[in-house]
Every structure is written in C-alpha cells, then in structure tokens.
Design an enzyme around this catalytic site. Sequence first.
Site, PDB file in Angstrom:
ATOM      1  NE  ARG A 262      -3.621  -2.421   2.330  1.00  0.00           N
ATOM      2  CZ  ARG A 262      -4.603  -2.711   3.153  1.00  0.00           C
ATOM      3  NH1 ARG A 262      -4.950  -1.847   4.102  1.00  0.00           N
ATOM      4  NH2 ARG A 262      -5.270  -3.837   3.040  1.00  0.00           N
ATOM      5  NE  ARG A 277      -1.610   5.170   8.556  1.00  0.00           N
ATOM      6  CZ  ARG A 277      -2.814   4.677   8.258  1.00  0.00           C
ATOM      7  NH1 ARG A 277      -3.033   4.160   7.082  1.00  0.00           N
ATOM      8  NH2 ARG A 277      -3.789   4.732   9.136  1.00  0.00           N
ATOM      9  CD  GLU A 349      -8.886  -1.168  10.292  1.00  0.00           C
ATOM     10  OE1 GLU A 349      -8.911   0.081  10.373  1.00  0.00           O
ATOM     11  OE2 GLU A 349      -9.046  -1.788   9.241  1.00  0.00           O
ATOM     12  CB  SER A 352     -11.877  -4.520   7.774  1.00  0.00           C
ATOM     13  OG  SER A 352     -11.431  -3.330   8.360  1.00  0.00           O
ATOM     14  NE  ARG A 391      -2.175  -0.608  11.823  1.00  0.00           N
ATOM     15  CZ  ARG A 391      -3.111  -0.035  11.080  1.00  0.00           C
ATOM     16  NH1 ARG A 391      -4.377  -0.425  11.172  1.00  0.00           N
ATOM     17  NH2 ARG A 391      -2.785   0.938  10.252  1.00  0.00           N
TER      18      ARG A 391
END
Length: 425
Positions: A262, A277, A349, A352, A391
Amino acid sequence: MIPLKFIRQNQETVRRGMQSKGVAENRLDELLDLDTKVRKKISLVENLKARRNQASQEIGQLKQAGKTAEREIAAMGDLSQQIKALDQEIHQLQEQIQQHLLWVPNLPHPLAPIGPDPSHNRVLRTVGEAVQPAFEARDHLDLLTLLGLVDFEAGARIAGRGFPLYTDRGALLERALINFMLDLHTRERGYTEIYPPFMATRQTTLMTGQLPKLEDDMYITDSDDMFLIPTAEVPLTGIHQDQILLENNLPRKYVAFSACFRREAGSYGKETRGLLRIHQFNKVELVKLVHPAASYDELETLRDDAEEVLRRLSLVYRVVELCTGDLSFAATKCYDLEVYAPVADQWLEVSSCSNFEAFQARRGNIRFRRKDTGKLDHVHTLNGSGVATPRLLAALLETCQQPDGSVTLPEALVPYYGEEELILP
RNA sequence: GGAGGAGUGGCUGAGUGGUCGAAAGCGGCGGUCUUGAAAACCGUUGACCGGUAUCCCCGGUCCGGGGGUUCGAAUCCCUCCUCCUCCGCCA
C-alpha cells in the site's frame, strides 16, 4: 456494481446510500441522463436490426431457391450504414455509462449506524480489560529495537521508508505468527489454503472495488498495467471470476497468507511510528463465497474466526461496527477488530470483516445455479483479515513484555516459535 | 524470446458464409417404473439487454476479447489474450 436497472428504478434509495457513504452524487445524475439517451438509441437501432435480419433471411431464401436478389441487396446498403453509425454512438455512450457505474458504491445495510466519520462507529463489545502495565513499560518500537527484531534502517536503505526488514528472531516470530494463523483457519475453521499471485490485473482489482477509487493507493507496474495486491482479498475473490459454481459447493472458504502493498498516499504523518503504518506488510486473509441467503450469518462466523486469533493470543480487543461514512466502497456492513496496545494506549485495527453482498460478484461475474429454480444468481462475497501481522505484533509485544524488556509469548505461539520467551540479546 | 496447435452452452464436443442460439453426449430439472433408491425409458433444459414486462409474449445481442469484410459471420481477414506441444534462455 449496482445493477443499472436497480439504479434506474430506485434512484432515491441509491442517492441516499451514496450520501450516507459521503460519495458525491453528480455522477448519478449524469449516469441517469446517459442511460435515458442510450436507451432511446438502442430501441431505434434494434428496430433497424430487426428489419435487416428479416431482409437478410429473405435474401438467403431467394439464393437458396436459385434466384437472384440484386434488387434486395442493393436496398440494404443504406440500412447497414445507419446501423453501423448508431451502434458506434451507442457503444460510446455505454462506455461512459460503464465508467460512471464503476463509481457508484455499494449501498450500506439499512441497519448500519449512520454517520460521516469514525466517531459514529459503534463499539459492540470489548474482550479483556484495557489496563496499562504497572511498571515503566516500553512501546512496541522500543521493544523491537531492544530485542533486535526489526531493522528499519536496513529496510529503508533497500526500499525506502515503510519497508521493514525483519531480522533473525523477528523473522522467525513473523513466520510463527503466520503459520499459527494459517493452521488455525485451515485445521479448525474449515478454510482451504491458497497461495495466490501477489500481483493482479486491472480487471481483477476492479472487481473487488479497490479500483477505480483507490488507484493512487496502489503500486502499479507501468509496462504491464499490473497492480501489487493491497490485500489477498483481491486474488482470493478473483479465483472464481467468470465461473458458475454449484450450489452444493457453497460456501467456498479460502485463506491465504500474502504480503500486502500500500502506498498509503495521503496518510503521511499519521500513526507512522514503528510498524503501525507501512508500505509492505504480511496478512492472513479470509474470503468466503456464499449463498445470498446466508451471507449475514456467514459474516458473523467470519468475524468469529478472526476473533479467535486474538483470543488464542490472549490479547485485549474490541469489536466495532463501522458507520456508513467509514464503510469501504464495496461493503454493506463491516466489523473492525481493534487490538489494544497498552503502552501506546491505542486500539489498533487488525481486521475488517465485511459483507459485499453481490457487489463484487457482479463485477467479477461470479455466479451459482440455484437448486430450487435452476436459475443463475450471483454469490455473495465476504472477507476479513485473520489477521494482519504488524499491529498484531505491536500489541503482542506491548502486552506480553516483562519489566526487563523480555517478552513472554502466549502459549498458542510457543509451538510455532519454539521457545517460550524472547529474551534480551 | 522463436515455431506450431487450440479456444463453441454447466461440462465434453460437432459445425468452414444464409432457416444456426448452435448437432450429439454428459450433467441438471420434471415424470413413468419402484416399498425407497439405482438403472431404464419419456419429456424438458443457454445467458444477457430492451419493450410501463420477476411468468408469458415481442425485439435485440452473445460461439475467448476487440476491430474489419459482407445484404448477411461461430464460419473469412486483422489484432490482443489464454491454454497446449516443441526449441532457446533463466530461477
């Protein structure tokens, strides 16, 4: 993809859905306008084609009977030209319509919390207790450094910021996490393991809904128009593109490890410390293709499969239901799993879990034959991380650290790592 | 990278310019038979779009994708993609 026919017949529903997701509606008006235009032309050209077909058939009959048909053939030339011209116009209009259609998001589930931003998300429950350590604890970046698990500088020399290089025990621990999760999902939760391509074509990436909206967020190869996958969702959902599945074979449940790429354009400066990140990370991803009637139940079990990872690792986490404004482009409903990092005092997070209903299946043309009617229908697709490692690792280190900086691993991980703790080097 | 071959419905596979949306078989669905099932037999069975139209009816489109030739294309031409075989190169 929302079917054009549905949009035409439910304009206000679609408009409200777009509004609640915070998507600009001007494309909708243009779309409807183009649709009206093109359908007029279509009905015109179809009448002409009906005439042509009839005449051609008659010519064929004449020739078969050994007669000449010069007069009839001559009369057709003009008609054919008209058809060709109209077809071209229609083709152009339909291309425009297609482009607009790709920008219409999936509509949120009617019961999704409504709101423009994450502050309207609904925390459903918290598992474990979010407490900070009693001693002077280190955050995950300090622990990574202290224990020598990741060499950020080396990663940056090789590929730039955001590409961590896991070293020695760090690499082993990363591999242990991945293997632990894969085994859990395959052996206990009934998923079929896949090792997919890490690149995907434009078409496949369009199918899952990453495109066209998130193109700036993806790494793309100039010469081949290929995309580095931002998640294994892309290849896993793409497995059955353009295929017709048997109802008996539903649900299909796939799990894959992959690296995820990403660019994170536009999010510089946010949560950039350590592993929070980064541009390349590892993730174990779950994807299901299911019968439409079952998709919301399947979402619950999918979420539970992802949660099981966190439970086994004895981490503190919470389940959040996303509000309309925070839902991704393709999702109707989504649960985030957020793991607690006690030192940073942050909820991170790590997963999802979303239902896309038939949105992706329509784009990818993934169908199944209904037993009751014998008719074709689109499957529903779902996916969830199960889970992303960086994470997870951050929360794990912060949670399991001892006063001296060593880390006691959760029992579930010991067989994979081979030792019970990470001691100081 | 070079040389050949091939892509047709859910599947296998016929079809080389006209009544072909496409033979046949398998599969699916319905039925007969059977205590039930299997087998056998009979029937049925493509998708998508539009027409105020979830079923019927009418029209259109679809034989890997795109373009072209023609009154008319699964069939002829161009181009791209994928798969197979052989050769070369490389992990």
